[in-house]
Design an enzyme around this catalytic site. Sequence first.
Site, PDB file in Angstrom:
ATOM      1  N   GLY A 144       0.814  -1.222   0.000  1.00  0.00           N
ATOM      2  CA  GLY A 144       0.000   0.000   0.000  1.00  0.00           C
ATOM      3  C   GLY A 144       0.844   1.267   0.000  1.00  0.00           C
ATOM      4  N   GLY A 145       2.050   1.170  -0.521  1.00  0.00           N
ATOM      5  CA  GLY A 145       2.982   2.301  -0.476  1.00  0.00           C
ATOM      6  C   GLY A 145       2.676   3.414  -1.464  1.00  0.00           C
ATOM      7  N   ALA A 146       1.635   3.245  -2.282  1.00  0.00           N
ATOM      8  CA  ALA A 146       1.233   4.354  -3.166  1.00  0.00           C
ATOM      9  C   ALA A 146       0.046   5.115  -2.572  1.00  0.00           C
ATOM     10  CB  ALA A 146       0.889   3.828  -4.560  1.00  0.00           C
ATOM     11  N   GLY A 147      -0.387   4.709  -1.382  1.00  0.00           N
ATOM     12  CA  GLY A 147      -1.497   5.390  -0.718  1.00  0.00           C
ATOM     13  C   GLY A 147      -0.980   6.570   0.100  1.00  0.00           C
ATOM     14  N   PHE A 148      -1.876   7.150   0.857  1.00  0.00           N
ATOM     15  CA  PHE A 148      -1.552   8.362   1.636  1.00  0.00           C
ATOM     16  C   PHE A 148      -0.451   8.088   2.673  1.00  0.00           C
ATOM     17  CE2 PHE A 148      -3.263  10.796   5.494  1.00  0.00           C
ATOM     18  CZ  PHE A 148      -2.463  11.902   5.256  1.00  0.00           C
ATOM     19  N   ILE A 149      -0.709   7.164   3.592  1.00  0.00           N
ATOM     20  CA  ILE A 149       0.279   6.911   4.648  1.00  0.00           C
ATOM     21  C   ILE A 149       1.444   6.076   4.110  1.00  0.00           C
ATOM     22  CG2 ILE A 149       0.632   5.962   6.961  1.00  0.00           C
ATOM     23  CD1 ILE A 149      -2.402   6.358   7.436  1.00  0.00           C
ATOM     24  N   GLY A 150       1.120   5.102   3.248  1.00  0.00           N
ATOM     25  CA  GLY A 150       2.180   4.238   2.693  1.00  0.00           C
ATOM     26  C   GLY A 150       3.227   5.042   1.935  1.00  0.00           C
ATOM     27  N   GLU A 197     -10.238   3.021  15.062  1.00  0.00           N
ATOM     28  CA  GLU A 197     -11.682   2.823  14.892  1.00  0.00           C
ATOM     29  C   GLU A 197     -12.124   1.419  15.311  1.00  0.00           C
ATOM     30  OE1 GLU A 197     -13.312   4.469  11.256  1.00  0.00           O
ATOM     31  OE2 GLU A 197     -11.620   5.844  11.088  1.00  0.00           O
ATOM     32  N   THR A 213      -6.144   0.832  12.753  1.00  0.00           N
ATOM     33  CA  THR A 213      -6.800   2.101  13.102  1.00  0.00           C
ATOM     34  C   THR A 213      -7.370   2.055  14.526  1.00  0.00           C
ATOM     35  OG1 THR A 213      -8.792   3.375  12.604  1.00  0.00           O
ATOM     36  CG2 THR A 213      -8.833   1.114  11.916  1.00  0.00           C
TER      37      THR A 213
HETATM   38  P1  NAD Z   1      -5.177   4.828   1.301  1.00  0.00           P
HETATM   39  O1  NAD Z   1      -6.572   4.436   0.921  1.00  0.00           O
HETATM   40  O2  NAD Z   1      -4.712   6.214   1.004  1.00  0.00           O
HETATM   41  O3  NAD Z   1      -4.144   3.843   0.582  1.00  0.00           O
HETATM   42  C1  NAD Z   1      -4.317   2.462   0.519  1.00  0.00           C
HETATM   43  C2  NAD Z   1      -3.340   1.914  -0.509  1.00  0.00           C
HETATM   44  O4  NAD Z   1      -3.503   0.492  -0.561  1.00  0.00           O
HETATM   45  C3  NAD Z   1      -3.603   2.434  -1.939  1.00  0.00           C
HETATM   46  O5  NAD Z   1      -2.371   2.845  -2.521  1.00  0.00           O
HETATM   47  C4  NAD Z   1      -4.177   1.232  -2.659  1.00  0.00           C
HETATM   48  O6  NAD Z   1      -3.860   1.217  -4.046  1.00  0.00           O
HETATM   49  C5  NAD Z   1      -3.526   0.077  -1.918  1.00  0.00           C
HETATM   50  N1  NAD Z   1      -4.303  -1.166  -1.996  1.00  0.00           N
HETATM   51  C6  NAD Z   1      -5.638  -1.325  -1.774  1.00  0.00           C
HETATM   52  N2  NAD Z   1      -5.984  -2.611  -1.951  1.00  0.00           N
HETATM   53  C7  NAD Z   1      -4.844  -3.292  -2.260  1.00  0.00           C
HETATM   54  C8  NAD Z   1      -4.538  -4.649  -2.524  1.00  0.00           C
HETATM   55  N3  NAD Z   1      -5.501  -5.577  -2.527  1.00  0.00           N
HETATM   56  N4  NAD Z   1      -3.265  -4.995  -2.798  1.00  0.00           N
HETATM   57  C9  NAD Z   1      -2.282  -4.050  -2.822  1.00  0.00           C
HETATM   58  N5  NAD Z   1      -2.511  -2.744  -2.587  1.00  0.00           N
HETATM   59  C10 NAD Z   1      -3.765  -2.363  -2.303  1.00  0.00           C
HETATM   60  O7  NAD Z   1      -5.045   4.478   2.835  1.00  0.00           O
HETATM   61  P2  NAD Z   1      -4.204   5.232   3.968  1.00  0.00           P
HETATM   62  O8  NAD Z   1      -5.022   6.330   4.499  1.00  0.00           O
HETATM   63  O9  NAD Z   1      -2.841   5.493   3.470  1.00  0.00           O
HETATM   64  O10 NAD Z   1      -4.169   4.082   5.079  1.00  0.00           O
HETATM   65  C11 NAD Z   1      -3.096   3.133   5.108  1.00  0.00           C
HETATM   66  C12 NAD Z   1      -3.337   2.157   6.243  1.00  0.00           C
HETATM   67  O11 NAD Z   1      -3.419   2.862   7.468  1.00  0.00           O
HETATM   68  C13 NAD Z   1      -4.664   1.383   6.115  1.00  0.00           C
HETATM   69  O12 NAD Z   1      -4.431   0.064   6.521  1.00  0.00           O
HETATM   70  C14 NAD Z   1      -5.593   2.107   7.058  1.00  0.00           C
HETATM   71  O13 NAD Z   1      -6.557   1.222   7.568  1.00  0.00           O
HETATM   72  C15 NAD Z   1      -4.628   2.569   8.134  1.00  0.00           C
HETATM   73  N6  NAD Z   1      -5.025   3.795   8.848  1.00  0.00           N
HETATM   74  C16 NAD Z   1      -5.366   4.933   8.177  1.00  0.00           C
HETATM   75  C17 NAD Z   1      -5.692   6.087   8.880  1.00  0.00           C
HETATM   76  C18 NAD Z   1      -6.031   7.388   8.188  1.00  0.00           C
HETATM   77  O14 NAD Z   1      -6.387   8.363   8.857  1.00  0.00           O
HETATM   78  N7  NAD Z   1      -5.903   7.500   6.865  1.00  0.00           N
HETATM   79  C19 NAD Z   1      -5.675   6.073  10.274  1.00  0.00           C
HETATM   80  C20 NAD Z   1      -5.314   4.897  10.936  1.00  0.00           C
HETATM   81  C21 NAD Z   1      -4.985   3.772  10.208  1.00  0.00           C
END
Ligand code: NAD
Length: 343
Positions: free
Chosen positions: A8-14, A136, A134
């Site tokens: 998930g390294g292309a997401g927000f936190i990743g 939550e 999370t």
């Molecule tokens: P995000 O939705 O921005 O990113 C998720 C990433 O996962 C995306 O890049 C997506 O392409 C990738 N992804 C989704 N399904 C996939 C799969 N089957 N295989 C491979 N990659 C896949 O999420 P985020 O906000 O960066 O959250 C990252 C983690 O942190 C999550 O597990 C979330 O539950 C947890 N989290 C988030 C928050 C928050 O405030 N955003 C707070 C606490 C915990």
Amino acid sequence: MTTVFVTGGAGFIGSAVCRYLIERTDAQVVNLDKLTYAGNLQSLKTIEDNPRYRFVQGDIGDRELVSALLRDARPTHVMHLAAESHVDRSIRGAGDFIDTNIVGTFRLLEAARAYRDELSGEARDQFRFLHVSTDEVYGTLGDTGYFVETTPYAPNSPYSASKAASDHLVRAWFHTYGFPALISNCSNNYGPYQYPEKLVGRTITRALARQSLPVFGQGLNIRDWLYVEDHAQALWLVVSRGRLGEQYNIGGRNERRNIDLVKRICTLLDAKTSDAPAGGYASLIEFVVDRAGHDFRYAIDATKIETELGWKAEHDFDSGIEATVDWYLTNEWWWKPLLHGAA
Ligand code: NAD
């Protein structure tokens, strides 16, 4: 050598984790991401050419791919962030949340367990798996009290239920198989590169487009906000120095009512833009029907990570939210193309 396998390294936190690892450590990074609507390689532009960084597009549930990648990269650490992460989407349809957050995590755990079983000596001793979750999962708080690591799980949304299920799998893999895992539970994140469907990014981008600023109910729900770069640092600390089998709550001790957060963003935009609407950006606020099952308050007690690992958030809410508004103001190239899909 330290090699970190990030999901998930292309997401927000990743992406913040990948940037942190490349910029602030010597680690090699392999980033596996499916690139769903939430994944964005533009968030990795500053590190994409670094020889220590490698991106692979793929699904955490693809056992063959994940096993081959693990054997090839030989990671010392796995940081698992891939997930479906948006509560409102989970209410509209939970299928992808079950598939990725529960079944995907199960398949990843099994691939990682098999990989670890093939290791010996120092490589085996060094290997660690961090499951990023999370706050939550703990459900909701009233006006007082905090989530601690022993707070019973009581998830209320399809999203938090799917994360709770995956936390339980990771816990069971530690206790049943001795799989060297840790879990972190974090409060709401905000900061640069957040997909504009979540409150902070949505408010800033809609305000700049002169669109209404929807706020659930009366905006009285309270969240505990953490700047994403502080979270990335905490995650590396937990996976590299935390105690195996333990859970760590991560939070910034920055509680705000949603309405106060939105108003703060409006005030900053009033001051930083030359073309604020008459009456200021706050005049765009519109109260909308509350989210089903909306948790009232989340608040993290971060004493464990602070005392055991010496972590403390560097950004307080005022500095973090101003840095975030500044980032959105100067990085339209990143968020403008995303607006059509942000629901
Ligand atoms: P995000 O939705 O921005 O990113 C998720 C990433 O996962 C995306 O890049 C997506 O392409 C990738 N992804 C989704 N399904 C996939 C799969 N089957 N295989 C491979 N990659 C896949 O999420 P985020 O906000 O960066 O959250 C990252 C983690 O942190 C999550 O597990 C979330 O539950 C947890 N989290 C988030 C928050 C928050 O405030 N955003 C707070 C606490 C915990």
